[in-house]
Design a protein around this motif. Structure first.
Motif, mmCIF file in Angstrom:
data_model
loop_
_atom_site.group_PDB
_atom_site.id
_atom_site.type_symbol
_atom_site.label_atom_id
_atom_site.label_comp_id
_atom_site.label_asym_id
_atom_site.label_seq_id
_atom_site.Cartn_x
_atom_site.Cartn_y
_atom_site.Cartn_z
ATOM 1 N N GLY A 1 0.788 -1.231 0.000
ATOM 2 C CA GLY A 1 0.000 0.000 0.000
ATOM 3 C C GLY A 1 0.816 1.275 0.000
ATOM 4 N N THR A 2 2.123 1.152 -0.153
ATOM 5 C CA THR A 2 2.968 2.348 -0.225
ATOM 6 C C THR A 2 3.534 2.484 -1.638
ATOM 7 O OG1 THR A 2 4.850 1.036 0.564
ATOM 8 C CG2 THR A 2 3.633 2.306 2.203
ATOM 9 N N VAL B 1 12.827 4.270 -1.438
ATOM 10 C CA VAL B 1 12.152 4.914 -0.310
ATOM 11 C C VAL B 1 10.655 4.719 -0.527
ATOM 12 C CG1 VAL B 1 11.908 7.039 1.036
ATOM 13 C CG2 VAL B 1 14.019 6.605 -0.223
ATOM 14 N N LEU B 2 9.944 4.402 0.551
ATOM 15 C CA LEU B 2 8.509 4.151 0.450
ATOM 16 C C LEU B 2 7.733 5.376 0.907
ATOM 17 C CD1 LEU B 2 8.456 0.570 2.021
ATOM 18 C CD2 LEU B 2 8.499 1.188 -0.403
ATOM 19 N N TYR B 3 6.730 5.746 0.132
ATOM 20 C CA TYR B 3 5.890 6.881 0.517
ATOM 21 C C TYR B 3 4.440 6.433 0.658
ATOM 22 C CZ TYR B 3 9.965 9.703 -0.141
ATOM 23 O OH TYR B 3 11.231 10.220 0.000
ATOM 24 N N PRO B 4 3.818 6.830 1.763
ATOM 25 C CA PRO B 4 2.459 6.347 2.037
ATOM 26 C C PRO B 4 1.378 6.978 1.168
ATOM 27 C CG PRO B 4 3.589 6.991 4.074
ATOM 28 C CD PRO B 4 4.395 7.507 2.930
ATOM 29 N N ARG C 1 0.516 12.769 -1.719
ATOM 30 C CA ARG C 1 1.083 14.049 -1.294
ATOM 31 C C ARG C 1 2.614 13.954 -1.220
ATOM 32 N NH1 ARG C 1 -0.263 18.265 -2.396
ATOM 33 N NH2 ARG C 1 1.900 18.466 -2.974
ATOM 34 N N GLU C 2 3.067 12.896 -0.575
ATOM 35 C CA GLU C 2 4.508 12.736 -0.384
ATOM 36 C C GLU C 2 5.212 12.409 -1.707
ATOM 37 O OE1 GLU C 2 2.958 10.115 2.108
ATOM 38 O OE2 GLU C 2 3.601 10.971 4.039
ATOM 39 N N ASP D 1 5.561 15.636 -3.460
ATOM 40 C CA ASP D 1 6.598 16.449 -2.814
ATOM 41 C C ASP D 1 7.994 15.885 -3.095
ATOM 42 O OD1 ASP D 1 4.704 18.152 -1.897
ATOM 43 O OD2 ASP D 1 4.705 17.443 0.173
ATOM 44 N N TYR D 2 8.076 14.565 -3.205
ATOM 45 C CA TYR D 2 9.373 13.972 -3.553
ATOM 46 C C TYR D 2 9.836 14.497 -4.908
ATOM 47 C CZ TYR D 2 13.065 10.880 -4.967
ATOM 48 O OH TYR D 2 14.284 10.410 -5.405
ATOM 49 N N ALA E 1 8.785 17.108 -6.501
ATOM 50 C CA ALA E 1 9.011 18.549 -6.398
ATOM 51 C C ALA E 1 10.391 18.826 -5.786
ATOM 52 C CB ALA E 1 7.914 19.181 -5.539
ATOM 53 N N TRP E 2 10.742 18.028 -4.810
ATOM 54 C CA TRP E 2 12.054 18.180 -4.141
ATOM 55 C C TRP E 2 13.188 17.996 -5.150
ATOM 56 C CZ3 TRP E 2 15.053 13.614 -2.073
ATOM 57 C CH2 TRP E 2 16.177 14.022 -1.348
ATOM 58 N N ILE F 1 6.130 20.494 -10.385
ATOM 59 C CA ILE F 1 5.854 20.966 -9.018
ATOM 60 C C ILE F 1 4.410 21.446 -8.910
ATOM 61 C CG2 ILE F 1 6.489 22.674 -7.264
ATOM 62 C CD1 ILE F 1 9.360 22.573 -8.303
#
Lengths: 282, 282, 282, 282
Positions: free
Chosen positions: C21-22, C132-135, C138-139, C142-143, C145-146, C268
């Motif tokens: 689920g990530t 890297v896992l993001y839930p 949004r994240e 942002d990743y 965008a970063w 972004i």
């Protein structure tokens, strides 16, 4: 210092942070509680004293750890939802699991005599704990639905089973055989036709399990008046407990005053969640 | 079944096996015990009742879990060495940590009144637990040396500190200042010159901590006669405790009868280990 | 079999599943590419050939692994978003990281001569990889965008820096000193006033990095006509590559025909994401 | 900086240190090499060029990473033993696995044409990698024994299988059927009686696999004279490769000059290990 040449052993302790941005759910299960409930004469299929003791320990845990916003219990297990953004113990998983399991266990033993005044504890009970991380609200809701559906299934089975044994005179082997392969409706019918038990009339606590939910206290007075007498909320005030100063400061920053409500309601359908938008942000 | 559409949430529980072939050391620490000891009037610098209660809980844990072959305790912490080959709970780390922490906590509360008959427990204490894995005997020995060296350092400091406060009339701030920067020898001298305390005469329990070691019972009778009266070994017999049948069968297969000895001896030097070759194989 | 008494060593291999689920994001970075780019005469501040080779390797990786739905590259790094529901290699993290890193590296070396026909590769380059896992989305947004904000910052700095060195005759030390503490606007001004470079006119590839996005092919023919000539989409067809039969079957089941578009656009702001609802479901 | 509000995404990258005091073994496997070997016309059952290319890539990896002290290869796989005390990349597991897999892959593609001058690479091959940690020398030896026993079993089978197909005119299905259930001795006999192949005469490379071992160069000159002509040692000198300055300094500190020997010898029995006490300390 004499200690320094051995201190390298500390480097073997590995980090175990929980993934940020996920909802931690902490679940406890009684260890060998089948035997424990026999030895201590728990009523079958449900012992209200034992369930209330579980609820009490769970409530104390929530009172001690404000990052727990919701809990669900049935039988000898309890699940706790922590805020998604919790920074408790820097999100170190083993630290959280072990401390919460320890405190719950401690409360269980500590409060035993309140709920079992005539039954001395004959040996120390224990629980295992685990944490599972869920990425989204969908999964959190499904987790709690999974536990409550399990409560329903188990309770219906156990109610029918013990009716057959206690009132129907069947052996446990016979009772299992009688129920093998029956669907929900057939169990209802066995209960009603043979024992005049309308399953719907059974205590909600047994059918739905226990829901502990942290609610914000908006109007302290007004709120108190509305609340059902049986719900015995604990007002979450800075307490004289085991919390360190740092813990307390953290709590104070996080918290408007909250209280913990005990409910025995449906948490599978949307209503429960829609009424509590705070759980969504947690 | 209604449950099945939610059951997928189980797949989020991830495995956490401990690396095979490593020695697991499980350590417990009291949570906010500074406050706990104040509230319950623990004697300073050492309270024999509190230490004996820790020893008792540790001993019960070893009695319940035969894979623990050695333990060391000081103050509000205890470390337990599990057999390298242990298959307890399939080496699932969180299951082991949480269950052992829970059982120890439960024993601590359960036996409280035996050691503090006149001091009621005012709130439920808790512990955190962790497991660290060590690849070889060298590291295991250094781990226990690390803890015992720590006991020595802390106890010398605390003995001097509380002498300054209790007998020397210093405030705690003054006492810390007096001791700041002093080496071992200077603390000995402060104790002796100002308070006529010969540190060497202090109870071994305080200076060395508590060592619990599982020993094979070769000649049950003869062995019993030799043993020092104060050591109170528990003969490890199939017990009426919380263990499941499966646990018990596992124990029986593993174990010749063993007993658990309490010692307050040096475990940094070789002698202790050379006399116990079984620990090497563990 | 002779092998069996040694086969126990396999049990030391521990599971490392990614949390379900990530959203997994896989990122590659060139290993010691500062030196690699010097040795192979990469143009400063940006070498189009080197960037195109990175894009090519990334595109091939996406063509080989249909669960990659989006990628972003700058300089010697590339990030890849896998579908949230991916079951690639049963979500075994190390298997995924190592295989993807290997294939990308292989493509980089394999296609080197296409992009550097006159510059032989003098030694084998390498990359490191991580997941890297993001839930949540949004994240994930942002990743990316970063990374794109990083591209902007680095490219502006490098453009100004190399202008100062190559056109302004400063040493690298002087150039760093000139730029120390300058904000964005000041760098723009240095570029314009001293070198007549309007930063806005610089190739979007350098300013925005490379975006590779998998798009569904709805109307194969029509779609092809619309597409900008420079985007060179790869039509994702079952290919004669390294994929095993099982891989291929998995792909076929998952995939309507898709193509991979190369863009140098803003990721972004919302527009990019709103136009691609499929990324939200991934 | 525009970047800062997105930079939180970095905190989702979790640490993955390898347990200290354990021996890391890194193993690579070719991805879909069955197909790769078909497409590129590898000789059956063994293609010396392909094996030499694997050895070459492995040797280059060892030359680049001095913490690798031993390697074993067969077919399309290679295993590498790192020093127990290695601090490579701070023992970050994914960093090590991905970088080593990448560099090996890169070397494989880079050196392809040396070993296959007449066979162009038609698509980029890839490998997966993994690290397994072993607590003691016993397990390390058993690991390498496991791989070499596997080499023996596979090679005997494949030698017999391809003799049946290539010289015996059997289909692959028939050949599998012929060999089903045969023990070692029977395969030897099939080879000898039907094809006049004495298995013992087969190239040691095929029967034993490839062993790459790092040896200290004590007397550079003397040593060079003794060494067998075919072993082509690489003298480990600070090289012009991809290593960063920091890497290089680390290497220099660690290393007396070493060379990497290629052997095709038994590593199951004690002799190999007794002659190389350094491997024990690694």
């Amino acid at each position: 210092m004499a200690n320094s040449r051995f201190a390298y052993v500390r480097t073997y302790e590995l980090p175990d942070p929980m993934l940020p941005g996920t909802f931690p759910i902490f679940r406890l299960d009684g260890h060998s509680f089948h035997r424990f409930s026999d030895v201590h004469g728990f009523a079958k299929p449900n012992d209200p004293r034992a369930l209330q003791l579980m609820d009490r320990a769970a409530r104390e845990l929530m009172a001690e750890y404000p990052d727990i916003v919701l809990a669900f219990g049935e039988s000898d297990e309890y699940s706790f939802l922590l805020r998604k953004q919790t920074t408790l113990y820097n999100r170190r998983q083993t630290k959280i699991v072990s401390t919460l399991t320890s405190y719950f266990t401690s409360c269980y033993v500590f409060h035993w005599s309140t709920y079992f005044p005539d039954t001395p504890l004959t040996y120390p009970p224990s629980f295992d704990g685990r944490i599972v991380l869920y990425p989204s609200e969908r999964e959190v809701r499904d987790y709690f639905a999974w536990r409550q559906a399990d409560t329903h299934i188990n309770n219906l089975y156990n109610t029918a089973f013990w009716a057959l044994v206690q009132q129907g005179g069947e052996t446990t082997t016979q009772a299992h055989a009688t129920l093998r392969g029956t669907v929900s409706k057939e169990k209802h019918e066995i209960l009603f036709s043979r024992f005049k038990i309308n399953y719907n009339d059974i205590d909600e606590r047994f059918k739905k399990g226990s829901v502990l939910v942290r609610e914000e206290v908006k109007n302290l007075l007004g709120d108190k008046q509305q609340q059902e007498p049986q719900s015995q909320p604990i007002l979450q005030m800075p307490k004289q407990g085991t919390a360190s100063k740092r813990e307390k400061k953290r709590k104070a920053a996080v918290n408007p005053p909250t209280k913990i409500e005990l409910l025995h309601c449906d948490i599978i359908k949307d209503t429960f969640w829609e009424m509590r938008p705070l759980l969504h942000l947690s």
